[in-house]
Structure formats: C-alpha cells, structure tokens
Design a protein around this motif. Structure first.
Motif, mmCIF file in Angstrom:
data_model
loop_
_atom_site.group_PDB
_atom_site.id
_atom_site.type_symbol
_atom_site.label_atom_id
_atom_site.label_comp_id
_atom_site.label_asym_id
_atom_site.label_seq_id
_atom_site.Cartn_x
_atom_site.Cartn_y
_atom_site.Cartn_z
ATOM 1 N N ASN A 15 0.852 -1.188 0.000
ATOM 2 C CA ASN A 15 0.000 0.000 0.000
ATOM 3 C C ASN A 15 0.890 1.241 0.000
ATOM 4 O O ASN A 15 1.505 1.545 1.029
ATOM 5 C CB ASN A 15 -0.898 0.002 1.235
ATOM 6 N N PRO A 16 1.053 1.922 -1.134
ATOM 7 C CA PRO A 16 0.311 1.835 -2.397
ATOM 8 C C PRO A 16 0.525 0.510 -3.141
ATOM 9 O O PRO A 16 1.558 -0.132 -2.999
ATOM 10 C CB PRO A 16 0.858 3.004 -3.225
ATOM 11 N N ALA A 17 -0.463 0.165 -3.961
ATOM 12 C CA ALA A 17 -0.436 -1.062 -4.742
ATOM 13 C C ALA A 17 -0.552 -0.736 -6.222
ATOM 14 O O ALA A 17 -1.166 0.256 -6.602
ATOM 15 C CB ALA A 17 -1.580 -1.976 -4.316
ATOM 16 N N ARG A 18 0.033 -1.598 -7.047
ATOM 17 C CA ARG A 18 -0.054 -1.412 -8.500
ATOM 18 C C ARG A 18 -0.923 -2.485 -9.159
ATOM 19 O O ARG A 18 -1.674 -2.203 -10.072
ATOM 20 C CB ARG A 18 1.340 -1.427 -9.132
ATOM 21 N N ASP A 19 -0.793 -3.729 -8.699
ATOM 22 C CA ASP A 19 -1.509 -4.839 -9.330
ATOM 23 C C ASP A 19 -2.587 -5.431 -8.431
ATOM 24 O O ASP A 19 -3.666 -5.761 -8.899
ATOM 25 C CB ASP A 19 -0.528 -5.938 -9.744
ATOM 26 N N GLY A 20 -2.258 -5.598 -7.156
ATOM 27 C CA GLY A 20 -3.224 -6.218 -6.265
ATOM 28 C C GLY A 20 -2.964 -5.888 -4.811
ATOM 29 O O GLY A 20 -1.829 -5.579 -4.415
ATOM 30 N N LEU A 21 -4.037 -5.884 -4.031
ATOM 31 C CA LEU A 21 -3.967 -5.672 -2.588
ATOM 32 C C LEU A 21 -4.137 -7.017 -1.891
ATOM 33 O O LEU A 21 -5.106 -7.749 -2.154
ATOM 34 C CB LEU A 21 -5.073 -4.739 -2.122
ATOM 35 N N ALA A 22 -3.202 -7.348 -1.020
ATOM 36 C CA ALA A 22 -3.359 -8.511 -0.162
ATOM 37 C C ALA A 22 -4.023 -8.049 1.121
ATOM 38 O O ALA A 22 -3.430 -7.305 1.915
ATOM 39 C CB ALA A 22 -2.015 -9.152 0.120
ATOM 40 N N VAL A 23 -5.267 -8.453 1.324
ATOM 41 C CA VAL A 23 -6.041 -8.047 2.495
ATOM 42 C C VAL A 23 -5.933 -9.169 3.521
ATOM 43 O O VAL A 23 -6.488 -10.250 3.336
ATOM 44 C CB VAL A 23 -7.510 -7.792 2.119
ATOM 45 N N THR A 24 -5.168 -8.923 4.577
ATOM 46 C CA THR A 24 -4.973 -9.924 5.623
ATOM 47 C C THR A 24 -5.955 -9.653 6.743
ATOM 48 O O THR A 24 -5.995 -8.551 7.310
ATOM 49 C CB THR A 24 -3.533 -9.896 6.153
ATOM 50 N N LEU A 25 -6.766 -10.646 7.087
ATOM 51 C CA LEU A 25 -7.820 -10.514 8.091
ATOM 52 C C LEU A 25 -7.592 -11.515 9.207
ATOM 53 O O LEU A 25 -7.237 -12.677 8.955
ATOM 54 C CB LEU A 25 -9.185 -10.752 7.451
ATOM 55 N N THR A 26 -7.790 -11.072 10.425
ATOM 56 C CA THR A 26 -7.684 -11.952 11.583
ATOM 57 C C THR A 26 -9.042 -12.027 12.251
ATOM 58 O O THR A 26 -9.579 -11.013 12.712
ATOM 59 C CB THR A 26 -6.634 -11.436 12.574
ATOM 60 N N LEU A 27 -9.617 -13.245 12.294
ATOM 61 C CA LEU A 27 -10.962 -13.448 12.830
ATOM 62 C C LEU A 27 -10.902 -14.277 14.108
ATOM 63 O O LEU A 27 -10.062 -15.180 14.247
ATOM 64 C CB LEU A 27 -11.849 -14.170 11.813
ATOM 65 N N GLN A 28 -11.807 -13.968 15.040
ATOM 66 C CA GLN A 28 -11.894 -14.761 16.266
ATOM 67 C C GLN A 28 -12.598 -16.082 16.034
ATOM 68 O O GLN A 28 -12.359 -17.060 16.745
ATOM 69 C CB GLN A 28 -12.628 -13.968 17.352
ATOM 70 N N ARG A 29 -13.492 -16.131 15.035
ATOM 71 C CA ARG A 29 -14.194 -17.381 14.720
ATOM 72 C C ARG A 29 -14.441 -17.436 13.227
ATOM 73 O O ARG A 29 -14.423 -16.405 12.536
ATOM 74 C CB ARG A 29 -15.517 -17.469 15.484
ATOM 75 N N PRO A 30 -14.663 -18.610 12.645
ATOM 76 C CA PRO A 30 -14.898 -18.715 11.196
ATOM 77 C C PRO A 30 -16.100 -17.871 10.787
ATOM 78 O O PRO A 30 -17.081 -17.768 11.519
ATOM 79 C CB PRO A 30 -15.169 -20.209 10.983
ATOM 80 N N ALA A 31 -15.994 -17.244 9.597
ATOM 81 C CA ALA A 31 -17.089 -16.386 9.135
ATOM 82 C C ALA A 31 -16.929 -16.110 7.641
ATOM 83 O O ALA A 31 -15.839 -16.244 7.070
ATOM 84 C CB ALA A 31 -17.120 -15.065 9.899
ATOM 85 N N GLU A 32 -18.046 -15.701 7.036
ATOM 86 C CA GLU A 32 -17.993 -15.204 5.667
ATOM 87 C C GLU A 32 -17.620 -13.726 5.713
ATOM 88 O O GLU A 32 -18.225 -12.951 6.451
ATOM 89 C CB GLU A 32 -19.346 -15.391 4.976
ATOM 90 N N VAL A 33 -16.621 -13.357 4.918
ATOM 91 C CA VAL A 33 -16.120 -11.987 4.902
ATOM 92 C C VAL A 33 -16.418 -11.359 3.545
ATOM 93 O O VAL A 33 -16.140 -11.966 2.500
ATOM 94 C CB VAL A 33 -14.605 -11.937 5.170
ATOM 95 N N THR A 34 -16.995 -10.162 3.553
ATOM 96 C CA THR A 34 -17.218 -9.389 2.331
ATOM 97 C C THR A 34 -16.259 -8.222 2.316
ATOM 98 O O THR A 34 -16.249 -7.415 3.258
ATOM 99 C CB THR A 34 -18.668 -8.878 2.247
ATOM 100 N N VAL A 35 -15.460 -8.144 1.263
ATOM 101 C CA VAL A 35 -14.472 -7.072 1.122
ATOM 102 C C VAL A 35 -14.895 -6.205 -0.062
ATOM 103 O O VAL A 35 -15.058 -6.710 -1.178
ATOM 104 C CB VAL A 35 -13.063 -7.640 0.901
ATOM 105 N N VAL A 36 -15.079 -4.899 0.180
ATOM 106 C CA VAL A 36 -15.514 -3.974 -0.869
ATOM 107 C C VAL A 36 -14.517 -2.822 -0.935
ATOM 108 O O VAL A 36 -14.127 -2.265 0.099
ATOM 109 C CB VAL A 36 -16.935 -3.430 -0.603
ATOM 110 N N LEU A 37 -14.122 -2.451 -2.150
ATOM 111 C CA LEU A 37 -13.240 -1.313 -2.377
ATOM 112 C C LEU A 37 -14.052 -0.202 -3.021
ATOM 113 O O LEU A 37 -14.688 -0.393 -4.054
ATOM 114 C CB LEU A 37 -12.081 -1.720 -3.299
ATOM 115 N N PHE A 38 -14.043 0.998 -2.388
ATOM 116 C CA PHE A 38 -14.797 2.145 -2.858
ATOM 117 C C PHE A 38 -13.844 3.195 -3.412
ATOM 118 O O PHE A 38 -12.779 3.439 -2.839
ATOM 119 C CB PHE A 38 -15.620 2.773 -1.731
ATOM 120 N N ASP A 39 -14.258 3.870 -4.520
ATOM 121 C CA ASP A 39 -13.455 4.972 -5.028
ATOM 122 C C ASP A 39 -13.908 6.279 -4.374
ATOM 123 O O ASP A 39 -14.769 6.291 -3.487
ATOM 124 C CB ASP A 39 -13.500 5.050 -6.552
ATOM 125 N N VAL A 40 -13.326 7.422 -4.807
ATOM 126 C CA VAL A 40 -13.612 8.696 -4.147
ATOM 127 C C VAL A 40 -15.034 9.170 -4.398
ATOM 128 O O VAL A 40 -15.512 10.082 -3.721
ATOM 129 C CB VAL A 40 -12.618 9.786 -4.602
#
Length: 536
Positions: A461-486
């Motif tokens: 970050n900054p990224a050119r090709d891809g962002l690696a989003v590392t998430l730490t969860l207390q329990r298993p879950a479905e995660v939705t990741v959304v990227l918003f522009d300005v």
C-alpha cells in the motif's frame, strides 16, 4: 477499466411491447454508481427496457457529449475512454459523419443536418436535441445551426411531406428563435414529449422519405429527457420486442418526462450503466452521451503560480525548461543535497471545525532521468513534520498526470513542503515541484482501530496490481471485502469464507485508475476499514 452494464439492443420483430411499463431497481448496477444515479429495468412481460435517472445537482459528475475522434466507435469504447458512469449512443450518422448535433463544454463539434432532398425538394429541418443549459438546467429544443450559432426555436420548422418546404431557419424564424446557451448537448429527433404531453414532430423534422426513422414499426429505441425535478431520464428499449415512436414517447411521459427527444435507435441502441455486463455490441456509432466523473472538482488544486496556494521558496530553486507542466507556470527544480524547500500553505475550503481532515495527496511533476527517486513531500503542523510521502520523479510513466502519493491528515494552517532531502543519482540529481491536489476522503479523518473480532491490514500500500487483504478473525465467518473509489462507488467486491485466525483475500487493482480508495471488510460480527492507494 472496470466492467460495465451494457444494454446493447439488436434487431428482431418478435413480439409487441406493452405500455405502460412496470419498473424495478437494478441494485447490481446501482452499487457502482453515486447515489444520485439510479438504474431501473422493466418487469412487464413482453417488454425489454431500461432507464437511468440522474440528478445533475450532484457536482461529482457532469454530462458529456463526444464525437468519435476516429469517426465511429462502439459505445463501450466511448465509455472506457472517459471512464463513464453512464453512456448511451448519440444521434444519427452516415459513414464517418455525424448528422446530429454534438456539443460539449460549450463547443459544437457537429451540427444537426442542414438540408435534406426529398423527392426533388430541399427541406430545412429543425431537429430535436437534448442538453444542459449554462445554468445547469436540462432542456429539449428544435435546433438549427445559423451561421455558426446553435439556434433554438419554440416550434419546429413546419415541413409537410410532399408540400412546398418551409424557408430556411434563421435568427428570427421559426418562432422563439434564440441562441441555445448550452454547455452539453446531443442531437437526434424527433421530439417525443413537450410540456409533459406526447408531441411527435416526426414530419416537421423531415424523417419522412427514407430516413429509416419510422413511426409504425416496433424498433429498438433510445431517448433522453428530464422530469419535473430536473433529473435526467436516459432510456433504452430492446428490439425484441421493441417500441414504436409513440410507445417510446408514452413510456417517457409515464416516467414523468417534461420534455424528451428520440435518439438513434435500431442496432445503434446502447445503454451502459454501473458494473453489471448484460449484453454487448460491436456496432460503431459516431457520438455518445455520457455521465462522467467531474475530476476537476474531486479535489483542490494548488499550483506554484496560484496566489491561493500560499506558495513560497527557500533556497536556489530555478525554472525547468521541460514540459508538460501543470497550469501556466513552469515547474521548479532544486539540486538534491542542497538547502531549501518549496512550501504550499493552502486553505482547502472544507469546514473541519479546525480539526485535521484526511485528504488524498496527489502531485504533478515533470519527470526526467536526473530526478530523485524518493522526492519527499512533507506535511508540517505548527512547524513540526507530521507526515512524509515520497515520489519517484524519474519514472517516465508519471508524466502529464496527477500521481497519487497517499493519504495525509491536514488542518487549516498546515503546509506541505518539497525538500531536497532525497537520494542522489549517478550524476547531478534534482527534485521537482509543480502542483499538488488535495482530495477529501469519504470516511472520518481518524480511523478507529478495528474491533477484536476483525483485524485488518493491507499490503502493499500503495499497490499497483493487487492488494493482499490480511484478516484476523476470532471465529470462522464469511467476509465481504468492498473497495470504494472517491465517488463512493463500489469498484471491487470479494466474498470469502475464512477460518478463525489469519486469512487472506486478494483484491485486483491492476485496471483501476490511480488514486485513493477506501477498503471495507465486513463479517457478521464486525466491520473494519482502511485506506488503500493505487499507483500507476
């Protein structure tokens, strides 16, 4: 370039459409658009149609009309080049020539056709056009180019098939003649709705005698107009089953159109909105009407030659002979390792109550091989450096554009300085200063730490090709990741099932425009956000 919703409409004569039409929102398209732009789809059996409503009071976007620089191209090509939020085909054309008005930023690059030969008679049609006036209000009028002036009339030139043609329109004829004071406009015809009532001026606009724009057959149709609240109405119906001109007019009136005009139809009919691809076409057209981001108003620009920038220099800065520099003032150079700095002390016109707000910081410079690869841009608060972002000014790919540096916290009285505290090259090396841009962030200035139930970090970050989003969860879950522009548009969405502990979701950004984005991760237990910068 992100994927778009493309409603491309082809030839068929199967069924007969039903009017009136029932409508439902298209949330998949809306997710990629500002809230001022909404998309609707027909739910009436036997009718395939869509429309877009857009409020021009939203200053984040503007209406644009474009004539293809190559003669003709697909609507998708227009949309990709302008990064359009919405795009639809424009008016009529033949070969590589537009027969309809195309006017953008106050300048007409094509006019409505001036004369037509029908059965040995020469007719002078005043054809319909849709545009936004200089005061931002939408308008539909009958238009004729009078000695270089796009002239609007209260009534069309009253031509009748087979009868003596009406005189050539002028600055005084037909009635209500006036210069059409528009910033953006697209021509077509005929007019469909006037004063909230269906009014088809097909004959007066000389669509008889082989124009291909018939009044009786069900065809694919495109139309543009506006409602009583001044919102734009952009409409498209597929040719299977298609609509007649009168049905198109009735559909627009049912949507609340005060005025509306028909645009080119048949195989040219296209509507692009949002990020949900439906149908695509290779039909090339001469012009397009688009809603595009208003880039110049997404941030506050400060140039070295702008008195409002509070710009000053310390040290032996000198003028660069290279281009392209921003604005009317050439960029400035300082040798690496020498004393000095160039300081901007801008006052962004946003009321933060004196508290720091977050801004995306972009910079414009003139790259060259002898530029520093880590030129510092330093934010000072109360004379103390609080943040430093660095730029590779030797990269030729950074030429002639705004280059994103990252996100800074900025308050009234703060300053941004470019210094020569950079790494020297093999020979004499320079830092360059030209202009900066501050773009307000969409989310709060101070990001709270995410809850224990969801930890989030990004790399690179900054990224050119891809962002690696590392998430730490207390329990298993479905995660939705959304990227918003300005503009608040969801430009990326990923859904993953992760176990407890650390997991990773990759978000591709390779085809996104450089700039500052907001990434949001959501689980049933928590939500976390982080800034993400996309670099070229």
């Amino acid at each position: 370039m992100r994927r778009l919703l493309a409603l491309a409409l082809f030839v068929s004569t199967a069924a007969v459409a039903q009017v009136p039409i029932d409508w439902t929102p298209v949330p998949e398209a809306d997710d990629a658009l500002p809230g001022s732009i909404r998309v609707f789809e027909s739910t009436t059996p036997g009718t395939a149609a869509w429309y877009v409503t857009a409020d021009p009071a939203d200053r984040r976007w503007r209406l644009a009309a474009e004539l293809s620089p190559s003669g003709t191209e697909t609507v998708t090509s227009f949309a990709d080049r302008r990064e359009a939020l919405v795009a639809l085909n424009g008016g009529y054309y033949g070969g590589m020539q537009s027969f309809s008005l195309v006017l953008d930023d106050g300048q007409a690059v094509a006019s409505n056709i001036a004369a037509l030969n029908r059965n040995g008679l020469v007719y002078y049609p005043t054809r319909g056009a849709f545009g936004l006036l200089a005061d931002g209000q939408p308008d539909v009028a009958w238009i004729y180019n009078v000695a270089g002036t796009q002239t609007a009339y209260d009534v069309p030139n009253a031509n009748l098939n087979g009868q003596t043609p009406e005189p050539q329109p002028s600055a005084t004829f037909p009635a209500g003649a006036r210069a059409w004071d528009v910033q953006t406009a697209i021509g077509g015809g005929p007019v469909l709705v006037e004063n909230g009532e269906v009014r088809l001026t097909w004959e007066a606009e000389v669509f008889f005698g082989g124009s291909g724009v018939d009044t009786t057959l069900s065809r694919a149709r495109t139309a543009a107009g506006y409602d009583g609240d001044g919102r734009l109405l952009l409409f498209a119906a597929a040719e299977n089953p298609g609509l007649t001109l009168r049905e198109t007019a009735e559909a627009m009136r049912a949507l609340g159109a005060v005025e509306a005009v028909n645009l080119d139809g048949g195989g040219s009919t296209n509507l692009i909105a949002g990020d949900r691809p439906l149908i695509t076409t290779v039909r090339r057209v001469a012009s397009a009407l688009m809603i595009v981001p208003r880039e110049e108003e997404t941030g506050f620009i400060y140039d070295t030659g702008d008195p409002q920038s509070g710009y000053r220099e310390e040290g032996a800065w000198f003028e660069s002979a290279n281009s392209p520099f921003f604005g009317g003032t050439p960029s400035r150079l300082l040798e690496v390792g020498t004393e000095g700095r160039a300081v901007f002390r801008p006052q962004p016109p946003i009321d933060g109550g004196g508290a720091p707000l977050e801004y995306g910081l972009d910079a414009w410079w003139v790259p060259a091989p002898n530029r520093a690869t880590d030129t510092p841009f330093v934010v000072y608060r109360g004379g103390v450096a609080v943040d430093t972002l660095r730029a590779d000014q030797s990269d030729p790919a950074s030429v002639g554009q705004w280059n994103p540096l990252g996100v800074v916290s900025f308050a009234p009285g703060d300053s941004i300085a470019v210094t020569a505290d950079a790494t020297p090259g093999a020979g004499t090396t320079f830092v360059n200063v030209d202009a900066i841009r501050l773009t307000p962030s969409l989310t709060p200035a101070t990001e709270a730490d995410p809850p224990d139930a969801l930890r989030l970090r990004l790399a690179p970050n900054p990224a050119r090709d891809g962002l690696a989003v590392t998430l730490t969860l207390q329990r298993p879950a479905e995660v939705t990741v959304v990227l918003f522009d300005v503009l608040g548009r969801a430009v990326r969405r990923e859904v993953a099932r992760l176990g407890s502990g650390e997991g990773r979701v990759r978000v591709s950004v390779a085809d996104l425009a450089p700039g500052v984005y907001t990434l949001r991760a959501t689980t049933p237990d928590a939500t976390a956000t982080r800034r993400a910068t996309v670099a070229r």
